[in-house]
Motif scaffolding. Structure first.
Motif, short mmCIF file in Angstrom:
data_model
loop_
_atom_site.label_atom_id
_atom_site.label_comp_id
_atom_site.label_asym_id
_atom_site.label_seq_id
_atom_site.Cartn_x
_atom_site.Cartn_y
_atom_site.Cartn_z
N SER A 188 0.85 -1.19 0.00
CA SER A 188 0.00 0.00 0.00
C SER A 188 0.89 1.24 0.00
O SER A 188 2.05 1.18 0.40
CB SER A 188 -0.93 0.02 1.22
OG SER A 188 -0.27 0.56 2.37
N TRP A 189 0.32 2.35 -0.45
CA TRP A 189 1.12 3.58 -0.52
C TRP A 189 1.57 4.02 0.86
O TRP A 189 2.71 4.47 1.03
CB TRP A 189 0.34 4.68 -1.23
CG TRP A 189 -0.93 5.12 -0.56
CD1 TRP A 189 -2.16 4.54 -0.66
CD2 TRP A 189 -1.08 6.22 0.33
NE1 TRP A 189 -3.07 5.21 0.11
CE2 TRP A 189 -2.44 6.26 0.72
CE3 TRP A 189 -0.21 7.19 0.84
CZ2 TRP A 189 -2.95 7.20 1.60
CZ3 TRP A 189 -0.70 8.15 1.71
CH2 TRP A 189 -2.06 8.15 2.08
N ARG A 190 0.72 3.85 1.86
CA ARG A 190 1.10 4.27 3.21
C ARG A 190 2.18 3.36 3.78
O ARG A 190 3.15 3.84 4.39
CB ARG A 190 -0.13 4.29 4.13
CG ARG A 190 0.17 4.85 5.51
CD ARG A 190 -1.10 5.08 6.31
NE ARG A 190 -1.77 6.31 5.93
CZ ARG A 190 -3.00 6.38 5.41
NH1 ARG A 190 -3.68 5.28 5.19
NH2 ARG A 190 -3.53 7.54 5.12
N ALA A 191 2.04 2.05 3.58
CA ALA A 191 3.05 1.11 4.06
C ALA A 191 4.39 1.37 3.39
O ALA A 191 5.45 1.28 4.03
CB ALA A 191 2.60 -0.33 3.81
N MET A 192 4.35 1.73 2.09
CA MET A 192 5.58 1.99 1.35
C MET A 192 6.30 3.22 1.90
O MET A 192 7.53 3.20 2.11
CB MET A 192 5.24 2.20 -0.13
CG MET A 192 6.42 2.29 -1.07
SD MET A 192 7.18 0.71 -1.44
CE MET A 192 8.72 0.88 -0.55
N VAL A 193 5.55 4.29 2.15
CA VAL A 193 6.14 5.50 2.71
C VAL A 193 6.73 5.22 4.09
O VAL A 193 7.86 5.63 4.39
CB VAL A 193 5.09 6.64 2.80
CG1 VAL A 193 5.66 7.82 3.58
CG2 VAL A 193 4.66 7.09 1.41
N GLU A 194 5.97 4.52 4.92
CA GLU A 194 6.44 4.21 6.27
C GLU A 194 7.71 3.37 6.24
O GLU A 194 8.62 3.57 7.04
CB GLU A 194 5.34 3.51 7.07
CG GLU A 194 4.17 4.43 7.42
CD GLU A 194 3.00 3.69 8.06
OE1 GLU A 194 3.04 2.44 8.11
OE2 GLU A 194 2.05 4.37 8.49
N LEU A 195 7.77 2.41 5.29
CA LEU A 195 8.95 1.56 5.18
C LEU A 195 10.18 2.39 4.78
O LEU A 195 11.25 2.25 5.38
CB LEU A 195 8.71 0.46 4.16
CG LEU A 195 9.87 -0.50 3.90
CD1 LEU A 195 10.25 -1.26 5.16
CD2 LEU A 195 9.53 -1.47 2.77
N LEU A 196 10.02 3.26 3.80
CA LEU A 196 11.16 4.07 3.35
C LEU A 196 11.62 5.03 4.45
O LEU A 196 12.82 5.26 4.62
CB LEU A 196 10.78 4.84 2.09
CG LEU A 196 10.60 3.97 0.83
CD1 LEU A 196 9.96 4.77 -0.29
CD2 LEU A 196 11.93 3.39 0.38
N GLU A 197 10.66 5.57 5.20
CA GLU A 197 11.03 6.44 6.33
C GLU A 197 11.77 5.65 7.40
O GLU A 197 12.71 6.16 8.01
CB GLU A 197 9.77 7.08 6.91
CG GLU A 197 9.16 8.15 6.01
CD GLU A 197 7.86 8.71 6.57
OE1 GLU A 197 7.26 8.06 7.47
OE2 GLU A 197 7.42 9.78 6.10
N MET A 198 11.36 4.40 7.60
CA MET A 198 12.00 3.54 8.59
C MET A 198 13.44 3.21 8.16
O MET A 198 14.36 3.19 8.98
CB MET A 198 11.20 2.24 8.74
CG MET A 198 11.27 1.61 10.12
SD MET A 198 10.27 0.08 10.22
CE MET A 198 8.64 0.75 9.87
N VAL A 199 13.63 2.98 6.86
CA VAL A 199 14.98 2.73 6.34
C VAL A 199 15.84 3.98 6.55
O VAL A 199 16.99 3.90 6.98
CB VAL A 199 14.93 2.34 4.85
CG1 VAL A 199 16.35 2.19 4.30
CG2 VAL A 199 14.16 1.04 4.65
N GLY A 200 15.28 5.14 6.22
CA GLY A 200 15.94 6.41 6.51
C GLY A 200 17.21 6.68 5.73
O GLY A 200 18.15 7.27 6.26
N MET A 201 17.22 6.28 4.44
CA MET A 201 18.40 6.54 3.59
C MET A 201 17.97 7.22 2.29
O MET A 201 18.15 6.68 1.20
CB MET A 201 19.15 5.24 3.30
CG MET A 201 19.68 4.53 4.53
SD MET A 201 20.61 3.00 4.13
CE MET A 201 22.15 3.67 3.48
N PRO A 202 17.40 8.43 2.38
CA PRO A 202 16.96 9.11 1.16
C PRO A 202 18.11 9.32 0.18
O PRO A 202 19.22 9.63 0.58
CB PRO A 202 16.42 10.45 1.67
CG PRO A 202 17.01 10.63 3.03
CD PRO A 202 17.19 9.25 3.58
N GLY A 203 17.82 9.10 -1.09
CA GLY A 203 18.85 9.21 -2.12
C GLY A 203 19.65 7.94 -2.31
O GLY A 203 20.35 7.79 -3.30
#
Length: 350
Positions: A188-203
């Motif tokens: 889901s779009w919300r789960a995807m955003v939350e996962l990427l925020e949890m990883v915390g490595m933008p770029g």
């Protein structure tokens, strides 16, 4: 006549020759050379594809290729007048990898596949054939398995993705997770955003936006709580579709590092051993729900409508089309024509 835009570069995906093919009820795998030839021959008003994106898996391109093999492949693709862009790393259990939220051993094999793909990517950049592109990963776990303990599952996936991100950094690469509804923790779009925020490595660890898969997010497949459009949605209400799609794009665009142009009819489909996910349609399919040129702009432009110029190449993704469709030159000419329209509308010159 004024010269057209030169960016983003236009690529064709090679993995539709493998995904959903060659096992179970799937059709035979389409050889890489067949797809390279069809890509190289495609032409619209004197414009051609600039390159291809690759699935680093046999029989197309073995993940365990030696440096000499990689050089031969680079020379081979260059012989068609094409560059190389993004990779799909075979991180799934059936392809030599393992689940990102699996056992310690499974996660090790997942990371091992990422490391191999990054090494190939680095070598191809040094050769000069790969000026752009990231490396695609997924959680490699089902929604059902993730749903047993969503909090712990996403935490483990994020830890694996973070370790993978460190490997990518060591190779000057970046990773992209594509939002397909069949992958747990990314469904889901919300789960995807939350996962990427949890990883915390933008770029470094970002999102690969496929227009078709991302549209499925608005319908809440496998995630009813994150549905945006109603169950009985009237597809003639284009304003409501635009608003829902923009909500998904606005949430994920800041993480988007790779982009697939595609069409979708709002249904799900699976083939061979591939789980059901968004059905890709041809550009002229009368059941296609997206305005390809307009909706591509939701990803290539920011919330103010300005070009982000983050995406240096865009790729057409058409997984699980019948072989008879994929082996017709007319199919790729039509696809190239749609890609050119996207670049004309949302590209730039350098």
């Amino acid at each position: 006549m004024a010269e057209g835009n030169t960016y983003p570069k236009l690529h064709n995906a090679m993995w539709p020759g493998i995904v959903g093919k060659g096992s179970g009820d799937g059709e035979p795998i389409i050889p890489l050379d067949t797809l390279l030839e069809l890509t190289a021959k495609a032409e619209v008003d004197g414009q051609k594809f600039d390159g291809v994106d690759l699935f680093i898996v046999a029989p197309h391109f073995d993940i365990d290729s030696s440096p000499d093999d990689v050089k031969k492949m680079a020379d081979h693709i260059a012989g068609y007048g094409l560059k190389v862009g993004s990779f799909v790393a075979p991180i799934w259990g059936g392809a030599g990898g393992g689940s990102a939220m699996g056992s310690e051993e499974e996660r090790k094999t997942f990371l091992s596949q990422v490391r191999k793909a990054c090494a190939i990517g680095k070598q191809m950049r040094e050769i000069g054939i790969r000026p752009t592109g990231g490396i695609r990963i997924d959680s490699s776990t089902s929604v059902e398995e993730w749903d047993k303990d969503p909090v712990a599952g996403s935490k483990l996936i994020a830890e694996t993705f973070r370790e993978a991100g460190k490997i990518a950094q060591d190779h000057n690469e970046f990773l992209v997770a594509e939002g397909e509804i069949c992958w747990g923790g990314m469904h889901s779009w919300r789960a995807m955003v939350e996962l990427l925020e949890m990883v915390g490595m933008p770029g470094v660890v970002g999102y690969q936006a496929d227009m078709a898969h991302s549209m499925l997010y608005t319908l809440g497949y496998n995630a009813e709580a994150d549905r945006i459009l109603p169950k009985d949605f009237d597809w003639s209400d284009t304003a409501a579709l635009d608003a829902a799609y923009k909500k998904v794009a606005d949430a994920l665009r800041p993480w988007t590092l790779d982009f697939h142009v595609a069409q979708n009819d709002g249904t799900v489909f699976g083939s061979g051993d591939h789980e059901k996910t968004g059905r890709h349609c041809l550009v002229g399919d009368p059941n296609g729900r997206l305005d390809i040129t307009k909706h591509a702009g939701y990803w290539l432009r920011d919330e103010k409508g300005e070009l982000t110029k983050t995406i240096r190449h865009i790729c057409w993704d058409g997984c699980m089309f019948p072989n008879a469709v994929m082996e017709r030159q007319e199919t790729w000419n039509a696809i190239l024509g749609a890609m050119i329209k996207v670049r004309d509308a949302h590209g730039w010159r350098e």
